[in-house]
Design an enzyme around this catalytic site. Sequence first.
Site, short mmCIF file in Angstrom:
data_model
loop_
_atom_site.label_atom_id
_atom_site.label_comp_id
_atom_site.label_asym_id
_atom_site.label_seq_id
_atom_site.Cartn_x
_atom_site.Cartn_y
_atom_site.Cartn_z
N GLU A 119 -7.21 11.60 -5.35
CA GLU A 119 -6.68 10.27 -5.00
C GLU A 119 -5.89 10.39 -3.70
O GLU A 119 -4.86 11.06 -3.66
CB GLU A 119 -5.78 9.73 -6.11
CG GLU A 119 -5.13 8.39 -5.77
CD GLU A 119 -4.10 7.96 -6.78
OE1 GLU A 119 -3.17 7.23 -6.39
OE2 GLU A 119 -4.20 8.35 -7.97
N ARG A 157 -0.51 5.50 2.09
CA ARG A 157 0.92 5.42 2.39
C ARG A 157 1.27 5.79 3.83
O ARG A 157 2.43 5.68 4.22
CB ARG A 157 1.70 6.33 1.44
CG ARG A 157 1.57 5.97 -0.03
CD ARG A 157 2.33 6.96 -0.90
NE ARG A 157 2.14 6.69 -2.31
CZ ARG A 157 2.57 7.48 -3.29
NH1 ARG A 157 3.25 8.59 -2.98
NH2 ARG A 157 2.34 7.19 -4.56
N THR A 200 -2.50 3.81 -4.17
CA THR A 200 -1.50 2.90 -3.62
C THR A 200 -2.18 1.68 -3.00
O THR A 200 -1.80 1.22 -1.92
CB THR A 200 -0.58 3.60 -2.59
OG1 THR A 200 -0.25 4.92 -3.06
CG2 THR A 200 0.73 2.83 -2.43
N LYS A 203 -3.94 3.10 -15.12
CA LYS A 203 -2.96 4.09 -14.68
C LYS A 203 -1.63 3.73 -15.34
O LYS A 203 -1.26 2.55 -15.39
CB LYS A 203 -2.84 4.06 -13.16
CG LYS A 203 -1.75 4.94 -12.58
CD LYS A 203 -1.81 4.90 -11.06
CE LYS A 203 -0.74 5.76 -10.43
NZ LYS A 203 -0.92 5.90 -8.96
#
Length: 216
Positions: A48, A52, A76, A136
């Site tokens: 993953e 960011r 994210t 998640k």
Amino acid sequence: MSFTLAKTERLAAILAQAPVIPVLTFDDAASGVATAKALRDGGLPVLEVTLRTPKSLEALQAIVSEVEGVTIGAGTVLETEHVQAAIQAGAEFLVSPGVSSRLIAAGSEAPVPFLPGVATASEAMQLAERGANFAKFFPAGPAGGPAYLKALLAPLPNLHFVPTGGVDLANAPSYLALKNVVSVGGSWVAPADLIARGDWAGITALAREASKLKAR
């Protein structure tokens, strides 16, 4: 919108590949490629890449183009714009730390699987109502840890989780022992200091140790 069977099955297959999904943040594409190879060689093929940093999509695209034998997701994912940008970069699945009505709609309509994030029973119920089978659990440690997920099993038996946030080698087995946990996410297998030093052998060693963990 709801989650389709085909994408649910694809997500299930991705999450079943390894007990640990490395959660990665990169400042440049080169370190992304080298880290991905090191993790793959250690037995962790599902990665993953978090959105960011300014170079995150560039790193994701480079890994997709240059590293064989890995499955790359974009993490994210916060905005609907992130969905399209991640797919264009080559992401094979999408991960968000939480959910909103707009993001659920965009994620469920995307051509790749979407793993939305939850932290409460109410959020988990909303996803279950839309047909989601996977979520998640973030931030796993502060949100209640293994005990919280165990408590969700009875009322939500068809929803399975990927705990992330505060997960490490010491507590990962407690999560993976639960019937409603398929894998865990964590950054401990590729810490920032090892990436900065270019210690790819060290990352491979951490990945190999993590790959020996077993999901129930």
